[in-house]
Write an enzyme that holds these catalytic residues in place. Structure first.
Site, short mmCIF file in Angstrom:
data_model
loop_
_atom_site.label_atom_id
_atom_site.label_comp_id
_atom_site.label_asym_id
_atom_site.label_seq_id
_atom_site.Cartn_x
_atom_site.Cartn_y
_atom_site.Cartn_z
N CYS A 5 0.71 -1.31 0.12
CA CYS A 5 0.07 -0.66 -0.52
C CYS A 5 1.20 2.05 -0.36
CB CYS A 5 -0.95 0.16 1.34
SG CYS A 5 -1.85 1.57 1.51
N CYS A 11 -0.10 6.26 7.23
CA CYS A 11 -1.47 5.36 7.47
C CYS A 11 -1.13 4.78 8.50
CB CYS A 11 -2.11 4.46 6.51
SG CYS A 11 -3.64 3.79 7.08
N CYS A 14 -1.96 0.04 8.81
CA CYS A 14 -1.00 -1.54 8.87
C CYS A 14 0.36 -1.17 9.34
CB CYS A 14 -1.13 -2.53 7.77
SG CYS A 14 -2.76 -2.78 6.73
N CYS A 97 -6.19 1.11 -0.16
CA CYS A 97 -6.79 0.42 0.85
C CYS A 97 -6.60 -1.03 -0.08
CB CYS A 97 -7.73 1.31 1.62
SG CYS A 97 -8.08 -0.23 2.99
N GLN A 219 -17.07 -10.35 14.61
CA GLN A 219 -15.63 -10.35 14.08
C GLN A 219 -15.35 -9.90 12.94
OE1 GLN A 219 -12.99 -11.10 16.16
NE2 GLN A 219 -14.27 -12.62 18.35
N TYR A 248 -20.47 -12.33 26.97
CA TYR A 248 -19.69 -11.11 25.48
C TYR A 248 -20.37 -11.70 24.83
CZ TYR A 248 -17.68 -9.64 29.79
OH TYR A 248 -17.19 -9.77 31.25
N GLU A 269 -25.20 -9.82 26.43
CA GLU A 269 -24.21 -8.53 25.80
C GLU A 269 -25.28 -7.41 26.42
OE1 GLU A 269 -22.29 -8.20 23.20
OE2 GLU A 269 -22.96 -6.19 23.07
N ASP A 318 -15.56 -13.79 26.93
CA ASP A 318 -14.56 -13.00 25.20
C ASP A 318 -15.44 -11.75 25.12
OD1 ASP A 318 -13.96 -12.09 22.33
OD2 ASP A 318 -15.12 -13.25 21.16
N CYS A 345 -9.17 -10.61 22.28
CA CYS A 345 -8.59 -9.47 21.06
C CYS A 345 -7.32 -8.67 22.00
CB CYS A 345 -9.02 -8.85 20.52
SG CYS A 345 -10.04 -8.12 21.57
C1 LIG Z 1 -15.02 -8.81 21.56
S1 LIG Z 1 -16.83 -8.47 21.49
C2 LIG Z 1 -17.58 -10.74 21.09
C3 LIG Z 1 -18.76 -11.04 20.58
C4 LIG Z 1 -18.83 -12.18 20.47
N1 LIG Z 1 -17.98 -13.03 21.43
C5 LIG Z 1 -18.42 -12.54 18.62
O1 LIG Z 1 -17.54 -13.37 18.36
O2 LIG Z 1 -18.47 -11.89 17.95
C6 LIG Z 1 -17.12 -8.39 22.94
C7 LIG Z 1 -18.75 -8.01 23.02
O3 LIG Z 1 -19.16 -8.40 24.64
C8 LIG Z 1 -19.35 -6.32 24.20
N2 LIG Z 1 -19.27 -5.91 25.66
C9 LIG Z 1 -19.09 -4.68 26.13
N3 LIG Z 1 -18.52 -4.55 27.75
C10 LIG Z 1 -19.73 -5.52 28.45
C11 LIG Z 1 -19.91 -5.61 29.61
N4 LIG Z 1 -19.74 -4.94 30.27
N5 LIG Z 1 -20.62 -7.01 29.88
C12 LIG Z 1 -21.86 -7.33 28.89
N6 LIG Z 1 -21.44 -7.38 27.65
C13 LIG Z 1 -20.01 -6.86 26.73
C14 LIG Z 1 -19.56 -5.46 23.43
O4 LIG Z 1 -20.84 -5.44 23.25
C15 LIG Z 1 -18.86 -6.65 22.33
O5 LIG Z 1 -20.03 -7.51 21.51
#
Ligand SMILES: C[S@@+](CC[C@H](N)C(=O)[O-])C[C@H]1O[C@@H](n2cnc3c(N)ncnc32)[C@H](O)[C@@H]1O
Length: 388
Positions: A5, A11, A14, A97, A219, A248, A269, A318, A345
């Site tokens: 790129c 930027c 990346c 991009c 994701q 989450y 969530e 997650d 992540c």
């Molecule tokens: C990394 S994403 C995981 C999404 C899912 N596991 C997937 O693979 O698509 C984290 C998620 O946690 C939610 N989140 C953030 N803080 C939170 C909390 N305190 N309680 C519940 N959910 C939360 C975010 O809105 C987001 O959707």
């Protein structure tokens, strides 16, 4: 190596493009292995490559900005693109991009030209004035659906003209206009109007059709997420849980991909629209053994742990980059499911959380997934087993 790129170096997107992909993977593998060694995991951790090295993202948020202190003679007054490396308040035009699709730069060029023609003012992050804030683009990878969301401050927009211009340049299946009067620089909106199409897109993940609303989490690397979810399925298949909690859960991507291996699953969530998507997705995919709750994990989990009404034998977490909230972590320890699957992540935060659970859990498996080629980021998967 020669980066692909022309914006590389300036930027903020990346940072690793000048390193061969195999070497990027080796670097991430070494980083994750070193982090896990701090908690006694001495095996080299596998790092799964992204199924796509380029055009792997299904979402990008571009920013508008004015040129300050003032544009030079003959220069445009408006920028549309990505943040400059290490600058939260400086945007650069993006002409090429390789993260979203070959069509995305054509959309950026068309929106840029339209904004200049309409004499619209970009937002200034210091003065907090101006109209145009963000352009959010979502592109499903396993379907042809594409969403464009223009985020502005409240004001007037020639909506029909905007839609016409977008569709002439780019195969959008839905176009939205969100308005955000808030101070913080996030591509969110208090009010969103659907200007064209259904207002959502559908992505297919491991054969499940998922509805994704403009502000719901999915994701960002669809094919990479499929590899990660497949591995999670293998980890769950061993346990065949009666009751699984998916904390989450976003739009329910993991929940729905493992539901057939469990008696019952509950997803939690905080974003209401994501929970609505998750419920809709369960119904349209005929998955009947799942429930979803809109709540903060740290608010809901202590009650569940104290009541012990149902025997939760496995939990998937997650969390966002910050890791588990201390209250959520304490409640998880009290709940003490036999199996705990941690997806993250931010492996640094994950390792710290695992350290806080030592004595109760030990690590049984750890792997990395490169969901973000050419960047420093990666996804980590850890499976923990209760010691007693
Ligand atoms: C990394 S994403 C995981 C999404 C899912 N596991 C997937 O693979 O698509 C984290 C998620 O946690 C939610 N989140 C953030 N803080 C939170 C909390 N305190 N309680 C519940 N959910 C939360 C975010 O809105 C987001 O959707």
């Amino acid at each position: 190596m020669e980066p692909r790129c022309p914006h590389f170096g300036t930027c903020g997107g990346c940072r690793l493009q000048d390193i061969h992909y195999e070497d990027q993977l080796a670097r991430k593998q070494a980083e994750l292995s070193e982090l896990l060694a701090r908690i006694g995991w001495v095996t080299t951790v596998p790092m799964h490559p992204s199924p796509q090295e380029w055009y792997y993202r299904n979402k990008m948020e571009f920013s508008f900005q004015d040129v300050y202190p003032a544009p030079a003679e003959g220069e445009d007054y408006l920028l549309l693109g990505q943040k400059i490396r290490n600058r939260w308040d400086r945007v650069m035009n993006i002409k090429e991009c390789y993260l979203l699709s070959p069509e995305a730069p054509l959309l950026l060029a068309a929106v840029h030209a339209w904004a200049l023609k309409e004499k619209l003012q970009p937002f200034n992050l210091h003065k907090r004035t101006g109209f145009l804030r963000h352009l959010v683009v979502r592109e499903a990878k396993n379907t042809d659906e594409r969403l464009v969301n223009l985020v502005t401050t409240p004001g007037k927009l020639d909506a029909a003209g905007f839609v016409k211009m977008v569709r002439a340049a780019y195969p959008a299946t839905t176009v939205l206009w969100g308005t955000n009067s808030g101070k913080s620089d996030v591509a969110q909106a208090e009010k969103t109007e659907v200007l064209y199409g259904p207002g959502v897109i559908f992505e297919s993940v491991l054969g499940k059709r998922l509805r994704v609303s403009p502000y719901s989490f999915l994701q960002t690397n669809t094919r990479g997420a499929e590899a990660l979810y497949t591995r999670i399925r293998e980890c769950i298949a061993d346990a065949r849980p009666q009751n699984l909690l998916d904390l989450y859960c976003g739009t329910g991507g993991i929940t729905l991909s493992v539901a057939d291996l469990c008696e019952r699953v509950m997803g939690v969530e905080v974003i209401e629209s994501a929970v609505a998507d998750a419920r809709f997705n369960a119904e349209q995919n005929q998955v009947t053994n799942v429930d979803f709750m809109a709540a903060k994990v740290e608010d809901l989990l202590p009650g569940l742990a104290a009541q012990k009404v149902v025997d939760v034998d496995a939990v998937i977490v997650d969390p966002p980059r910050s890791g588990l909230h201390p209250t959520a972590l304490a409640a998880l320890k009290e709940l003490a499911p036999a199996k705990l699957i941690y997806v993250s992540c931010n492996p640094k935060a994950m390792v710290e959380d695992i350290r806080k659970m030592s004595g109760l859990y030990d690590l049984r498996l750890a792997e990395g997934f490169d969901l973000f080629p050419h960047t420093d980021h990666m996804e980590a998967l850890a499976v923990l087993g209760r010691i007693y």
